[in-house]
Design a protein around this motif. Structure first.
Motif, PDB file in Angstrom:
ATOM      1  N   TYR A  90       0.834  -1.208   0.000  1.00 38.62           N
ATOM      2  CA  TYR A  90       0.000   0.000   0.000  1.00 38.62           C
ATOM      3  C   TYR A  90       0.868   1.256   0.000  1.00 38.62           C
ATOM      4  CZ  TYR A  90      -3.680   3.219   1.695  1.00 38.62           C
ATOM      5  OH  TYR A  90      -4.564   4.251   1.850  1.00 38.62           O
ATOM      6  N   GLU A  91       1.852   1.289   0.895  1.00 37.75           N
ATOM      7  CA  GLU A  91       2.736   2.447   0.952  1.00 37.75           C
ATOM      8  C   GLU A  91       3.606   2.549  -0.298  1.00 37.75           C
ATOM      9  OE1 GLU A  91       4.852   2.190   4.624  1.00 37.75           O
ATOM     10  OE2 GLU A  91       3.045   2.436   5.854  1.00 37.75           O
ATOM     11  N   ALA A  92       4.052   1.394  -0.805  1.00 43.47           N
ATOM     12  CA  ALA A  92       4.860   1.392  -2.031  1.00 43.47           C
ATOM     13  C   ALA A  92       4.061   1.935  -3.208  1.00 43.47           C
ATOM     14  CB  ALA A  92       5.356  -0.020  -2.325  1.00 43.47           C
ATOM     15  N   ALA A  93       2.770   1.629  -3.255  1.00 43.05           N
ATOM     16  CA  ALA A  93       1.921   2.139  -4.330  1.00 43.05           C
ATOM     17  C   ALA A  93       1.787   3.654  -4.251  1.00 43.05           C
ATOM     18  CB  ALA A  93       0.546   1.469  -4.256  1.00 43.05           C
ATOM     19  N   GLY A  94       1.683   4.175  -3.034  1.00 43.10           N
ATOM     20  CA  GLY A  94       1.646   5.625  -2.878  1.00 43.10           C
ATOM     21  C   GLY A  94       2.940   6.270  -3.343  1.00 43.10           C
ATOM     22  N   LEU A  95       4.054   5.680  -2.991  1.00 39.60           N
ATOM     23  CA  LEU A  95       5.362   6.199  -3.417  1.00 39.60           C
ATOM     24  C   LEU A  95       5.516   6.144  -4.935  1.00 39.60           C
ATOM     25  CD1 LEU A  95       7.564   4.532  -0.667  1.00 39.60           C
ATOM     26  CD2 LEU A  95       7.335   6.995  -1.023  1.00 39.60           C
ATOM     27  N   ALA A  96       4.914   5.149  -5.566  1.00 39.11           N
ATOM     28  CA  ALA A  96       5.025   4.986  -7.013  1.00 39.11           C
ATOM     29  C   ALA A  96       4.074   5.899  -7.780  1.00 39.11           C
ATOM     30  CB  ALA A  96       4.772   3.532  -7.393  1.00 39.11           C
ATOM     31  N   GLY A  97       3.259   6.681  -7.059  1.00 35.75           N
ATOM     32  CA  GLY A  97       2.356   7.602  -7.727  1.00 35.75           C
ATOM     33  C   GLY A  97       1.103   6.965  -8.282  1.00 35.75           C
ATOM     34  N   LEU A  98       0.689   5.825  -7.700  1.00 36.12           N
ATOM     35  CA  LEU A  98      -0.475   5.110  -8.208  1.00 36.12           C
ATOM     36  C   LEU A  98      -1.788   5.595  -7.615  1.00 36.12           C
ATOM     37  CD1 LEU A  98       1.081   1.546  -8.202  1.00 36.12           C
ATOM     38  CD2 LEU A  98       0.578   2.963 -10.185  1.00 36.12           C
ATOM     39  N   GLY A  99      -1.740   6.495  -6.652  1.00 31.85           N
ATOM     40  CA  GLY A  99      -2.956   7.037  -6.068  1.00 31.85           C
ATOM     41  C   GLY A  99      -2.717   7.620  -4.701  1.00 31.85           C
ATOM     42  N   LEU A 100      -3.786   8.155  -4.118  1.00 33.03           N
ATOM     43  CA  LEU A 100      -3.735   8.717  -2.762  1.00 33.03           C
ATOM     44  C   LEU A 100      -3.760   7.581  -1.741  1.00 33.03           C
ATOM     45  CD1 LEU A 100      -6.488  11.495  -3.148  1.00 33.03           C
ATOM     46  CD2 LEU A 100      -4.032  11.705  -3.589  1.00 33.03           C
ATOM     47  N   ILE A 101      -3.107   7.804  -0.616  1.00 36.90           N
ATOM     48  CA  ILE A 101      -3.134   6.816   0.461  1.00 36.90           C
ATOM     49  C   ILE A 101      -3.428   7.496   1.793  1.00 36.90           C
ATOM     50  CG2 ILE A 101      -1.534   5.247  -0.715  1.00 36.90           C
ATOM     51  CD1 ILE A 101       0.666   6.212   1.203  1.00 36.90           C
ATOM     52  N   GLN A 102      -3.945   6.719   2.729  1.00 37.37           N
ATOM     53  CA  GLN A 102      -4.153   7.144   4.114  1.00 37.37           C
ATOM     54  C   GLN A 102      -3.399   6.158   4.988  1.00 37.37           C
ATOM     55  OE1 GLN A 102      -8.636   7.274   4.050  1.00 37.37           O
ATOM     56  NE2 GLN A 102      -8.306   9.449   4.465  1.00 37.37           N
ATOM     57  N   ALA A 103      -2.319   6.617   5.609  1.00 36.98           N
ATOM     58  CA  ALA A 103      -1.409   5.695   6.291  1.00 36.98           C
ATOM     59  C   ALA A 103      -1.005   6.223   7.657  1.00 36.98           C
ATOM     60  CB  ALA A 103      -0.164   5.472   5.427  1.00 36.98           C
ATOM     61  N   ALA A 104      -0.498   5.304   8.488  1.00 36.96           N
ATOM     62  CA  ALA A 104      -0.001   5.691   9.808  1.00 36.96           C
ATOM     63  C   ALA A 104       1.265   6.527   9.662  1.00 36.96           C
ATOM     64  CB  ALA A 104       0.286   4.444  10.645  1.00 36.96           C
ATOM     65  N   PHE A 105       1.367   7.579  10.455  1.00 40.69           N
ATOM     66  CA  PHE A 105       2.522   8.471  10.398  1.00 40.69           C
ATOM     67  C   PHE A 105       3.812   7.720  10.698  1.00 40.69           C
ATOM     68  CE2 PHE A 105       5.371  11.552  12.542  1.00 40.69           C
ATOM     69  CZ  PHE A 105       5.573  12.420  11.486  1.00 40.69           C
ATOM     70  N   THR A 106       3.752   6.706  11.558  1.00 39.01           N
ATOM     71  CA  THR A 106       4.961   5.951  11.886  1.00 39.01           C
ATOM     72  C   THR A 106       5.576   5.296  10.664  1.00 39.01           C
ATOM     73  OG1 THR A 106       3.521   4.090  12.449  1.00 39.01           O
ATOM     74  CG2 THR A 106       4.344   5.410  14.280  1.00 39.01           C
ATOM     75  N   GLY A 107       4.736   4.844   9.745  1.00 37.30           N
ATOM     76  CA  GLY A 107       5.232   4.120   8.587  1.00 37.30           C
ATOM     77  C   GLY A 107       5.792   5.002   7.493  1.00 37.30           C
ATOM     78  N   ILE A 108       5.272   6.233   7.350  1.00 39.12           N
ATOM     79  CA  ILE A 108       5.661   7.054   6.201  1.00 39.12           C
ATOM     80  C   ILE A 108       6.333   8.368   6.575  1.00 39.12           C
ATOM     81  CG2 ILE A 108       3.807   6.040   4.820  1.00 39.12           C
ATOM     82  CD1 ILE A 108       2.310   8.708   5.102  1.00 39.12           C
ATOM     83  N   HIS A 109       6.604   8.586   7.859  1.00 38.15           N
ATOM     84  CA  HIS A 109       7.146   9.896   8.244  1.00 38.15           C
ATOM     85  C   HIS A 109       8.483  10.170   7.570  1.00 38.15           C
ATOM     86  CE1 HIS A 109      10.335   8.647  11.129  1.00 38.15           C
ATOM     87  NE2 HIS A 109       9.557   7.606  11.324  1.00 38.15           N
ATOM     88  N   ARG A 110       9.294   9.119   7.368  1.00 38.88           N
ATOM     89  CA  ARG A 110      10.586   9.352   6.725  1.00 38.88           C
ATOM     90  C   ARG A 110      10.411   9.756   5.263  1.00 38.88           C
ATOM     91  NH1 ARG A 110       9.266   4.203   6.805  1.00 38.88           N
ATOM     92  NH2 ARG A 110       9.888   2.732   5.158  1.00 38.88           N
TER      93      ARG A 110
END
Length: 301
Positions: free
Chosen positions: A230-250
Protein backbone atom coordinates in the motif's frame (compact mmCIF):
# COMPACT_ATOMS: atom_id res chain seq x y z
CA UNK A 1 15.02 -26.04 40.00
CA UNK A 2 15.14 -29.47 38.37
CA UNK A 3 11.33 -29.65 38.25
CA UNK A 4 11.09 -26.10 36.91
CA UNK A 5 13.37 -27.08 34.04
CA UNK A 6 10.98 -29.92 33.24
CA UNK A 7 8.11 -27.43 33.11
CA UNK A 8 10.10 -25.22 30.75
CA UNK A 9 10.77 -28.15 28.44
CA UNK A 10 7.11 -29.21 28.45
CA UNK A 11 5.90 -25.67 27.69
CA UNK A 12 8.35 -25.29 24.80
CA UNK A 13 7.29 -28.63 23.30
CA UNK A 14 3.62 -27.65 23.66
CA UNK A 15 4.18 -24.23 22.07
CA UNK A 16 6.25 -25.48 19.15
CA UNK A 17 4.20 -28.69 18.74
CA UNK A 18 7.38 -30.60 18.08
CA UNK A 19 9.89 -32.41 20.28
CA UNK A 20 12.73 -31.93 17.80
CA UNK A 21 12.17 -28.18 17.26
CA UNK A 22 11.69 -27.59 20.98
CA UNK A 23 14.86 -29.52 21.82
CA UNK A 24 16.85 -27.65 19.18
CA UNK A 25 15.63 -24.26 20.44
CA UNK A 26 16.70 -25.17 24.01
CA UNK A 27 20.01 -26.76 23.05
CA UNK A 28 19.14 -30.22 24.37
CA UNK A 29 18.73 -33.66 22.80
CA UNK A 30 15.33 -34.63 21.39
CA UNK A 31 15.40 -37.78 23.50
CA UNK A 32 15.76 -35.73 26.68
CA UNK A 33 12.71 -33.62 25.81
CA UNK A 34 10.67 -36.74 25.12
CA UNK A 35 11.83 -38.39 28.35
CA UNK A 36 11.02 -35.32 30.45
CA UNK A 37 7.46 -35.02 29.10
CA UNK A 38 6.84 -38.76 29.47
CA UNK A 39 8.05 -38.61 33.09
CA UNK A 40 5.74 -35.65 33.76
CA UNK A 41 2.80 -37.63 32.42
CA UNK A 42 3.70 -40.62 34.60
CA UNK A 43 4.08 -38.43 37.70
CA UNK A 44 0.74 -36.68 37.06
CA UNK A 45 -1.13 -39.79 35.95
CA UNK A 46 -2.60 -38.06 32.85
CA UNK A 47 -1.71 -37.72 29.19
CA UNK A 48 -0.57 -34.17 28.41
CA UNK A 49 0.11 -34.53 24.68
CA UNK A 50 -1.35 -36.36 21.71
CA UNK A 51 1.60 -37.59 19.65
CA UNK A 52 1.60 -38.28 15.91
CA UNK A 53 4.42 -38.90 13.46
CA UNK A 54 4.30 -35.25 12.36
CA UNK A 55 3.36 -33.19 15.40
CA UNK A 56 2.12 -33.13 18.96
CA UNK A 57 -1.09 -31.57 20.27
CA UNK A 58 -2.15 -30.67 23.79
CA UNK A 59 -4.86 -32.73 25.44
CA UNK A 60 -7.48 -30.94 27.53
CA UNK A 61 -5.50 -31.90 30.64
CA UNK A 62 -2.38 -30.67 28.88
CA UNK A 63 -3.94 -27.26 28.22
CA UNK A 64 -4.88 -26.85 31.87
CA UNK A 65 -1.45 -27.99 33.01
CA UNK A 66 0.31 -25.65 30.57
CA UNK A 67 -1.63 -22.64 31.85
CA UNK A 68 -0.85 -23.40 35.49
CA UNK A 69 2.79 -24.16 34.63
CA UNK A 70 3.14 -20.76 32.97
CA UNK A 71 1.72 -19.05 36.05
CA UNK A 72 4.10 -20.98 38.31
CA UNK A 73 7.14 -20.05 36.22
CA UNK A 74 6.06 -16.41 36.15
CA UNK A 75 5.69 -16.39 39.94
CA UNK A 76 9.16 -17.92 40.27
CA UNK A 77 10.60 -15.31 37.91
CA UNK A 78 9.05 -12.55 40.04
CA UNK A 79 10.37 -14.16 43.22
CA UNK A 80 13.89 -14.20 41.81
CA UNK A 81 13.75 -10.56 40.72
CA UNK A 82 11.60 -8.96 43.43
CA UNK A 83 14.60 -7.07 44.86
CA UNK A 84 16.33 -6.40 41.55
CA UNK A 85 16.48 -2.97 39.99
CA UNK A 86 15.03 -2.42 36.51
CA UNK A 87 18.39 -2.57 34.75
CA UNK A 88 19.72 -5.65 36.55
CA UNK A 89 19.91 -9.22 35.27
CA UNK A 90 16.79 -9.46 33.14
CA UNK A 91 16.91 -13.08 31.98
CA UNK A 92 14.68 -15.59 30.28
CA UNK A 93 12.64 -15.82 27.11
CA UNK A 94 10.12 -13.19 26.01
CA UNK A 95 7.76 -13.98 23.15
CA UNK A 96 5.88 -11.06 21.56
CA UNK A 97 3.89 -10.29 18.42
CA UNK A 98 3.89 -6.91 16.65
CA UNK A 99 2.13 -5.47 13.58
CA UNK A 100 4.47 -5.94 10.61
CA UNK A 101 4.89 -2.33 9.48
CA UNK A 102 5.11 -0.92 13.00
CA UNK A 103 7.80 -3.49 13.82
CA UNK A 104 9.79 -2.69 10.67
CA UNK A 105 9.67 1.10 10.80
CA UNK A 106 9.55 1.90 14.51
CA UNK A 107 10.12 -0.94 16.98
CA UNK A 108 13.06 -2.81 15.43
CA UNK A 109 15.11 0.36 14.72
CA UNK A 110 14.84 1.20 18.44
CA UNK A 111 15.55 -2.36 19.59
CA UNK A 112 19.39 -2.21 19.82
CA UNK A 113 19.23 0.03 22.89
CA UNK A 114 16.81 -2.36 24.61
CA UNK A 115 18.91 -5.43 23.82
CA UNK A 116 22.06 -3.63 24.98
CA UNK A 117 20.38 -2.82 28.29
CA UNK A 118 19.26 -6.45 28.77
CA UNK A 119 21.85 -8.65 26.99
CA UNK A 120 20.77 -11.85 28.75
CA UNK A 121 17.18 -11.60 27.55
CA UNK A 122 16.10 -14.00 24.79
CA UNK A 123 13.54 -12.21 22.62
CA UNK A 124 11.29 -14.08 20.19
CA UNK A 125 9.51 -11.56 17.98
CA UNK A 126 6.67 -12.49 15.67
CA UNK A 127 5.63 -9.91 13.09
CA UNK A 128 2.24 -10.45 11.51
CA UNK A 129 -0.93 -8.52 10.74
CA UNK A 130 -3.29 -11.34 11.76
CA UNK A 131 -4.70 -11.60 15.26
CA UNK A 132 -2.63 -14.28 16.96
CA UNK A 133 -3.96 -16.47 19.76
CA UNK A 134 -1.96 -15.44 22.83
CA UNK A 135 -2.63 -18.58 24.85
CA UNK A 136 -2.56 -21.15 22.05
CA UNK A 137 0.61 -19.73 20.49
CA UNK A 138 2.37 -18.94 23.75
CA UNK A 139 2.81 -15.17 23.45
CA UNK A 140 3.66 -13.16 26.56
CA UNK A 141 2.19 -9.98 25.08
CA UNK A 142 1.15 -8.57 21.72
CA UNK A 143 0.82 -5.07 20.32
CA UNK A 144 -2.47 -4.52 18.53
CA UNK A 145 -3.91 -1.76 16.38
CA UNK A 146 -7.65 -1.13 16.34
CA UNK A 147 -10.29 -3.01 18.35
CA UNK A 148 -9.20 -5.99 20.46
CA UNK A 149 -12.17 -8.17 19.60
CA UNK A 150 -11.72 -10.66 22.47
CA UNK A 151 -13.21 -9.70 25.82
CA UNK A 152 -11.28 -12.43 27.63
CA UNK A 153 -7.97 -10.65 26.96
CA UNK A 154 -6.53 -7.83 29.05
CA UNK A 155 -5.73 -4.69 27.05
CA UNK A 156 -3.60 -1.76 28.18
CA UNK A 157 -4.42 1.22 25.91
CA UNK A 158 -1.36 3.27 24.95
CA UNK A 159 -3.06 5.97 22.89
CA UNK A 160 -4.08 6.56 19.29
CA UNK A 161 -1.74 6.31 16.32
CA UNK A 162 -1.74 9.41 14.12
CA UNK A 163 -2.90 8.89 10.53
CA UNK A 164 -2.17 11.13 7.54
CA UNK A 165 -3.30 11.59 3.93
CA UNK A 166 -0.46 11.48 1.42
CA UNK A 167 0.52 11.25 -2.23
CA UNK A 168 3.71 11.37 -4.27
CA UNK A 169 4.83 14.66 -5.93
CA UNK A 170 4.56 13.00 -9.36
CA UNK A 171 0.94 12.01 -8.72
CA UNK A 172 0.04 15.51 -7.51
CA UNK A 173 1.72 17.04 -10.56
CA UNK A 174 -0.65 15.02 -12.76
CA UNK A 175 -3.89 15.49 -10.82
CA UNK A 176 -3.37 18.64 -8.76
CA UNK A 177 -3.18 19.08 -5.00
CA UNK A 178 -6.60 18.88 -3.29
CA UNK A 179 -7.31 21.74 -0.87
CA UNK A 180 -10.81 20.65 0.17
CA UNK A 181 -12.84 17.44 0.24
CA UNK A 182 -14.78 18.35 -2.90
CA UNK A 183 -11.49 18.61 -4.84
CA UNK A 184 -11.10 14.84 -4.62
CA UNK A 185 -13.92 14.34 -7.14
CA UNK A 186 -13.53 17.63 -9.00
CA UNK A 187 -9.87 16.97 -9.81
CA UNK A 188 -10.47 13.30 -10.63
CA UNK A 189 -8.36 11.80 -7.86
CA UNK A 190 -7.91 8.06 -7.42
CA UNK A 191 -7.11 6.13 -4.26
CA UNK A 192 -5.07 3.02 -3.65
CA UNK A 193 -7.50 0.66 -1.91
CA UNK A 194 -6.31 -1.44 1.03
CA UNK A 195 -8.13 -4.38 2.57
CA UNK A 196 -7.07 -7.58 4.32
CA UNK A 197 -9.19 -9.57 1.88
CA UNK A 198 -8.81 -8.99 -1.85
CA UNK A 199 -12.14 -8.54 -3.61
CA UNK A 200 -13.84 -7.04 -0.55
CA UNK A 201 -15.63 -3.72 -0.93
CA UNK A 202 -13.19 -0.78 -0.51
CA UNK A 203 -13.50 1.18 2.71
CA UNK A 204 -13.55 4.54 0.94
CA UNK A 205 -11.71 7.76 1.72
CA UNK A 206 -12.15 8.51 5.43
CA UNK A 207 -12.59 12.05 6.75
CA UNK A 208 -13.85 13.74 9.95
CA UNK A 209 -17.36 15.16 10.24
CA UNK A 210 -17.43 16.97 13.55
CA UNK A 211 -17.65 14.31 16.27
CA UNK A 212 -17.56 11.33 13.91
CA UNK A 213 -15.97 10.07 10.68
CA UNK A 214 -17.44 9.35 7.26
CA UNK A 215 -16.16 7.82 4.02
CA UNK A 216 -16.20 9.20 0.51
CA UNK A 217 -16.17 6.67 -2.36
CA UNK A 218 -13.16 7.19 -4.62
CA UNK A 219 -12.24 5.21 -7.74
CA UNK A 220 -9.00 3.28 -7.85
CA UNK A 221 -7.48 0.73 -10.17
CA UNK A 222 -5.26 -0.91 -7.54
CA UNK A 223 -6.42 -2.99 -4.56
CA UNK A 224 -3.81 -4.42 -2.15
CA UNK A 225 -3.84 -6.51 1.04
CA UNK A 226 -0.40 -5.58 2.40
CA UNK A 227 0.52 -2.41 4.29
CA UNK A 228 3.97 -2.44 2.71
CA UNK A 229 2.52 -2.73 -0.80
CA UNK A 230 0.00 0.00 0.00
CA UNK A 231 2.74 2.45 0.95
CA UNK A 232 4.86 1.39 -2.03
CA UNK A 233 1.92 2.14 -4.33
CA UNK A 234 1.65 5.62 -2.88
CA UNK A 235 5.36 6.20 -3.42
CA UNK A 236 5.02 4.99 -7.01
CA UNK A 237 2.36 7.60 -7.73
CA UNK A 238 -0.47 5.11 -8.21
CA UNK A 239 -2.96 7.04 -6.07
CA UNK A 240 -3.74 8.72 -2.76
CA UNK A 241 -3.13 6.82 0.46
CA UNK A 242 -4.15 7.14 4.11
CA UNK A 243 -1.41 5.70 6.29
CA UNK A 244 0.00 5.69 9.81
CA UNK A 245 2.52 8.47 10.40
CA UNK A 246 4.96 5.95 11.89
CA UNK A 247 5.23 4.12 8.59
CA UNK A 248 5.66 7.05 6.20
CA UNK A 249 7.15 9.90 8.24
CA UNK A 250 10.59 9.35 6.73
CA UNK A 251 9.07 9.64 3.23
CA UNK A 252 7.33 12.86 4.24
CA UNK A 253 10.60 14.23 5.59
CA UNK A 254 12.50 13.31 2.40
CA UNK A 255 9.81 14.68 0.11
CA UNK A 256 9.06 11.30 -1.49
CA UNK A 257 5.50 11.75 -0.19
CA UNK A 258 3.54 14.94 0.49
CA UNK A 259 0.83 15.28 3.12
CA UNK A 260 -2.47 16.51 1.74
CA UNK A 261 -5.67 17.67 3.44
CA UNK A 262 -4.02 17.93 6.90
CA UNK A 263 -7.29 19.18 8.42
CA UNK A 264 -9.14 16.11 7.16
CA UNK A 265 -7.01 13.29 8.52
CA UNK A 266 -8.61 9.84 9.00
CA UNK A 267 -9.50 8.51 12.43
CA UNK A 268 -6.43 7.60 14.53
CA UNK A 269 -5.90 3.91 15.28
CA UNK A 270 -6.22 2.66 18.86
CA UNK A 271 -2.95 1.12 20.06
CA UNK A 272 -2.95 -1.42 22.89
CA UNK A 273 -0.64 -3.89 24.55
CA UNK A 274 -2.53 -7.10 25.18
CA UNK A 275 -1.85 -9.94 27.60
CA UNK A 276 -3.82 -13.05 28.47
CA UNK A 277 -3.95 -12.41 32.22
CA UNK A 278 -3.79 -9.27 34.35
CA UNK A 279 -1.96 -11.00 37.19
CA UNK A 280 1.34 -12.84 37.12
CA UNK A 281 3.04 -10.61 34.55
CA UNK A 282 6.75 -11.37 34.74
CA UNK A 283 9.26 -8.60 35.26
CA UNK A 284 10.58 -8.98 31.71
CA UNK A 285 7.05 -8.54 30.30
CA UNK A 286 6.45 -5.44 32.42
CA UNK A 287 9.77 -3.89 31.37
CA UNK A 288 9.22 -4.66 27.68
CA UNK A 289 5.73 -3.16 27.78
CA UNK A 290 7.07 0.00 29.41
CA UNK A 291 9.77 0.26 26.74
CA UNK A 292 7.26 -0.19 23.88
CA UNK A 293 5.14 2.60 25.33
CA UNK A 294 8.17 4.92 25.45
CA UNK A 295 9.09 4.13 21.83
CA UNK A 296 5.57 4.79 20.53
CA UNK A 297 4.69 7.86 22.60
CA UNK A 298 6.03 10.40 20.03
CA UNK A 299 3.63 8.99 17.41
CA UNK A 300 0.50 8.85 19.55
CA UNK A 301 -2.29 11.35 20.07
Amino acid sequence: MHNLEHLLIFIRVAEMRSFSRAAESMGIQKGRASTVVRQLEEDLGVRLLHRTTRSVQLTEDGRSFQERARELLTDFDDLQSMFAEDGVALRGRLRVDLPTELARTTIVPALPDFMTAYPELELEMSSTDRQVDLVEEGFDCVLRLGPIGDETLIARPLGRLRMVNAASPAYLARHGTPRALEDLHRQGHRAVHYGRTLGARPYGWEYPTGEAYATLPLPGALHVNSVQTYEAAGLAGLGLIQAAFTGIHRHLESGALVEILPDLRPEPLDVSLVVAHRRNLSRRVRIFMKWIEEVLTPYLE
